[in-house]
Scaffold this motif. Structure first.
Motif: not given
Ligand code: AR6
Length: 181
Positions: A32-44, A85-90, A126-135
């Motif tokens: 669950a990447a960021n646009a820059a494909l850099l290390p981040g929080g969570g899965v990335a 690596h996938c970039l999910g929507p915010v 997208s269900t972590g930092v990117f805030g997509y409701p999980m259901a």
């Protein structure tokens, strides 16, 4: 660990709780990447920590990616040969969220199949930092996998690796709803 599993058009779709970096029996784990494909929080963060600095180096020329896109790299120090690596929507920002999230899963599965991989493990993009409701995200993600199953030539196992029991329950309910259609 609790698990739930169905087979659709010869593809086993399973839901498990666990850590995405601890899936040694699959050919690719999805980031669950960021646009820059850099290390981040969570899965990335977890994937880059486990893979080591070679992963970020391989990612650099592939970045940036747009929401809905997917790119493939090697797994470096991960037990898996590949990372997709996938970039999910915010949520609330990148619209339409459902189409962009569906594109992530569709593109990741297409890439896996093109690389002749047999098994892929996804986190709940997208269900972590990117805030997509999980259901809602679970319905989109599992809907794409069930629809794509018939077209997959190589991929035979799609695993959703979920962080906790609540996430597993939400995905199990979404899967049951989709199978009742
Ligand atoms: N294994 C499985 N699931 C996990 C793990 C893990 N190790 N860690 C977290 N989750 P997120 P996003 C769950 O935030 O929403 C990053 O900083 C988590 O509980 O990793 O797509 C990137 O750099 C949640 O349900 O991904 C991006 O900037 C789900 O995985 C941004 O966050 C996804 O959480 C991407 O945000």
């Amino acid at each position: 660990m609790q698990a739930h599993e169905v087979e659709v058009h010869g593809v086993t779709v399973s839901l498990v709780t666990g850590d995405i970096v601890d899936q040694p029996d699959v050919d690719a784990v999805v980031n669950a990447a960021n646009a820059a494909l850099l290390p981040g929080g969570g899965v990335a963060g977890a994937i880059h920590r486990a893979a080591g600095p070679g992963l970020a180096e391989e990612c650099r020329p592939l970045a940036p990616i747009a929401p809905g896109e997917a790119v493939v790299t090697g797994g470096h120090r991960l037990p898996n040969p590949y990372v997709i690596h996938c970039l999910g929507p915010v949520y609330g920002v990148d619209r339409p969220e459902d189409e962009l999230l569906a594109a992530c899963y569709r593109h990741a599965l297409e890439l896996a199949d093109r690389h002749e991989l047999r098994s892929v493990a996804f986190p709940a993009i997208s269900t972590g930092v990117f805030g997509y409701p999980m259901a809602a995200a679970a319905g989109v993600a599992l809907g794409v996998v069930l629809d794509a199953a018939e077209r997959l030539r190589c991929v035979r196992t799609v695993r959703f690796v979920l962080a906790d029991e609540r996430a597993l329950r939400v995905h199990r309910e979404a899967l049951e709803r989709l199978l009742q259609r």
